[in-house]
Design a protein around this motif. Structure first.
Motif, PDB file in Angstrom:
ATOM      1  N   SER A  20       0.836  -1.202   0.000  1.00 58.37           N
ATOM      2  CA  SER A  20       0.000   0.000   0.000  1.00 58.37           C
ATOM      3  C   SER A  20       0.870   1.250   0.000  1.00 58.37           C
ATOM      4  N   LEU A  21       1.886   1.265   0.852  1.00 57.78           N
ATOM      5  CA  LEU A  21       2.812   2.392   0.901  1.00 57.78           C
ATOM      6  C   LEU A  21       3.513   2.593  -0.435  1.00 57.78           C
ATOM      7  N   PHE A  22       4.064   1.522  -0.978  1.00 59.18           N
ATOM      8  CA  PHE A  22       4.805   1.617  -2.238  1.00 59.18           C
ATOM      9  C   PHE A  22       3.893   2.052  -3.378  1.00 59.18           C
ATOM     10  N   ASN A  23       2.664   1.554  -3.400  1.00 60.54           N
ATOM     11  CA  ASN A  23       1.708   1.983  -4.430  1.00 60.54           C
ATOM     12  C   ASN A  23       1.463   3.486  -4.349  1.00 60.54           C
ATOM     13  N   ASP A  24       1.325   4.007  -3.117  1.00 60.76           N
ATOM     14  CA  ASP A  24       1.141   5.446  -2.943  1.00 60.76           C
ATOM     15  C   ASP A  24       2.354   6.232  -3.440  1.00 60.76           C
ATOM     16  N   LEU A  25       3.528   5.609  -3.371  1.00 57.48           N
ATOM     17  CA  LEU A  25       4.762   6.258  -3.829  1.00 57.48           C
ATOM     18  C   LEU A  25       5.030   6.009  -5.308  1.00 57.48           C
ATOM     19  N   GLY A  26       4.132   5.268  -5.963  1.00 56.83           N
ATOM     20  CA  GLY A  26       4.295   4.978  -7.384  1.00 56.83           C
ATOM     21  C   GLY A  26       5.270   3.851  -7.670  1.00 56.83           C
ATOM     22  N   LEU A  27       5.470   2.987  -6.671  1.00 58.65           N
ATOM     23  CA  LEU A  27       6.395   1.860  -6.816  1.00 58.65           C
ATOM     24  C   LEU A  27       5.656   0.545  -6.630  1.00 58.65           C
ATOM     25  N   ASN A  28       6.189  -0.505  -7.244  1.00 57.02           N
ATOM     26  CA  ASN A  28       5.716  -1.844  -6.906  1.00 57.02           C
ATOM     27  C   ASN A  28       6.744  -2.468  -5.966  1.00 57.02           C
ATOM     28  N   MET A  29       6.457  -3.627  -5.444  1.00 53.36           N
ATOM     29  CA  MET A  29       7.342  -4.282  -4.479  1.00 53.36           C
ATOM     30  C   MET A  29       8.727  -4.512  -5.071  1.00 53.36           C
ATOM     31  N   SER A  30       8.781  -4.970  -6.302  1.00 54.91           N
ATOM     32  CA  SER A  30      10.058  -5.247  -6.951  1.00 54.91           C
ATOM     33  C   SER A  30      10.901  -3.986  -7.086  1.00 54.91           C
ATOM     34  N   SER A  31      10.275  -2.889  -7.491  1.00 56.24           N
ATOM     35  CA  SER A  31      11.005  -1.627  -7.633  1.00 56.24           C
ATOM     36  C   SER A  31      11.496  -1.117  -6.278  1.00 56.24           C
ATOM     37  N   ALA A  32      10.672  -1.248  -5.259  1.00 50.00           N
ATOM     38  CA  ALA A  32      11.051  -0.785  -3.927  1.00 50.00           C
ATOM     39  C   ALA A  32      12.239  -1.587  -3.383  1.00 50.00           C
ATOM     40  N   ILE A  33      12.207  -2.900  -3.571  1.00 42.16           N
ATOM     41  CA  ILE A  33      13.317  -3.732  -3.098  1.00 42.16           C
ATOM     42  C   ILE A  33      14.580  -3.435  -3.901  1.00 42.16           C
ATOM     43  N   THR A  34      14.437  -3.231  -5.202  1.00 41.15           N
ATOM     44  CA  THR A  34      15.588  -2.866  -6.030  1.00 41.15           C
ATOM     45  C   THR A  34      16.171  -1.530  -5.562  1.00 41.15           C
ATOM     46  N   LEU A  35      15.310  -0.581  -5.242  1.00 40.42           N
ATOM     47  CA  LEU A  35      15.749   0.713  -4.734  1.00 40.42           C
ATOM     48  C   LEU A  35      16.541   0.547  -3.439  1.00 40.42           C
ATOM     49  N   PHE A  36      16.035  -0.283  -2.533  1.00 37.48           N
ATOM     50  CA  PHE A  36      16.745  -0.556  -1.280  1.00 37.48           C
ATOM     51  C   PHE A  36      18.109  -1.177  -1.558  1.00 37.48           C
ATOM     52  N   LEU A  37      18.158  -2.188  -2.419  1.00 32.46           N
ATOM     53  CA  LEU A  37      19.421  -2.871  -2.705  1.00 32.46           C
ATOM     54  C   LEU A  37      20.438  -1.936  -3.345  1.00 32.46           C
ATOM     55  N   LYS A  38      19.993  -1.107  -4.282  1.00 36.48           N
ATOM     56  CA  LYS A  38      20.908  -0.148  -4.919  1.00 36.48           C
ATOM     57  C   LYS A  38      21.432   0.857  -3.900  1.00 36.48           C
ATOM     58  N   SER A  39      20.572   1.302  -3.004  1.00 35.14           N
ATOM     59  CA  SER A  39      20.981   2.240  -1.970  1.00 35.14           C
ATOM     60  C   SER A  39      21.982   1.596  -1.011  1.00 35.14           C
ATOM     61  N   ALA A  40      21.767   0.338  -0.653  1.00 34.48           N
ATOM     62  CA  ALA A  40      22.698  -0.377   0.230  1.00 34.48           C
ATOM     63  C   ALA A  40      24.070  -0.518  -0.422  1.00 34.48           C
ATOM     64  N   VAL A  41      24.087  -0.891  -1.690  1.00 28.75           N
ATOM     65  CA  VAL A  41      25.353  -1.049  -2.411  1.00 28.75           C
ATOM     66  C   VAL A  41      26.045   0.309  -2.528  1.00 28.75           C
ATOM     67  N   SER A  42      25.299   1.342  -2.856  1.00 29.50           N
ATOM     68  CA  SER A  42      25.857   2.684  -3.018  1.00 29.50           C
ATOM     69  C   SER A  42      26.461   3.216  -1.715  1.00 29.50           C
ATOM     70  N   SER A  43      25.791   2.954  -0.594  1.00 27.97           N
ATOM     71  CA  SER A  43      26.281   3.452   0.697  1.00 27.97           C
ATOM     72  C   SER A  43      27.212   2.464   1.385  1.00 27.97           C
ATOM     73  N   ASP A  44      27.438   1.305   0.749  1.00 21.84           N
ATOM     74  CA  ASP A  44      28.318   0.262   1.299  1.00 21.84           C
ATOM     75  C   ASP A  44      27.860  -0.188   2.684  1.00 21.84           C
ATOM     76  N   GLY A  45      26.554  -0.320   2.838  1.00 25.42           N
ATOM     77  CA  GLY A  45      25.975  -0.762   4.104  1.00 25.42           C
ATOM     78  C   GLY A  45      24.476  -0.590   4.077  1.00 25.42           C
ATOM     79  N   ILE A  46      23.857  -0.859   5.200  1.00 21.26           N
ATOM     80  CA  ILE A  46      22.422  -0.653   5.323  1.00 21.26           C
ATOM     81  C   ILE A  46      22.172   0.849   5.168  1.00 21.26           C
ATOM     82  N   PRO A  47      21.243   1.268   4.322  1.00 25.20           N
ATOM     83  CA  PRO A  47      21.075   2.693   4.035  1.00 25.20           C
ATOM     84  C   PRO A  47      20.266   3.465   5.085  1.00 25.20           C
TER      85      PRO A  47
END
Length: 86
Positions: A20-47
């Motif tokens: 529900s949250l991700f839908n309100d943000l214009g994301l699906n579950m897959s996009s949200a998880i991909t966003l989290f993973l990219k952010s973790a890799v970019s910050s070299d840790g939990i974002p």
């Protein structure tokens, strides 16, 4: 770019709330998880900051009482059995 699947088990109500949250943000579950993973890799840790929950006052009091009992064994009643008849 090749993709792969990730299987994750989560509480069903958490999944519904997140969707529900991700839908309100214009994301699906897959996009949200991909966003989290990219952010973790970019910050070299939990974002985001990961902390333990702080115990409530009742738990802190119980832990303090335990420490006092442990450090002053002669001041506290001791039991040899869990049997209620003793």
């Amino acid at each position: 770019m090749a993709t792969t699947n990730i299987n994750v088990r989560v509480d069903s109500s958490l999944k519904k709330e997140a969707e529900s949250l991700f839908n309100d943000l214009g994301l699906n579950m897959s996009s949200a998880i991909t966003l989290f993973l990219k952010s973790a890799v970019s910050s070299d840790g939990i974002p985001f900051e990961v902390k333990r929950r702080k115990p409530n006052p009742e738990t802190l009091a119980a832990l303090a009482e335990y420490e006092a009992m442990k450090n002053n064994l002669d001041e506290y009643k001791r039991y040899d059995s869990f049997d209620l008849q003793n």
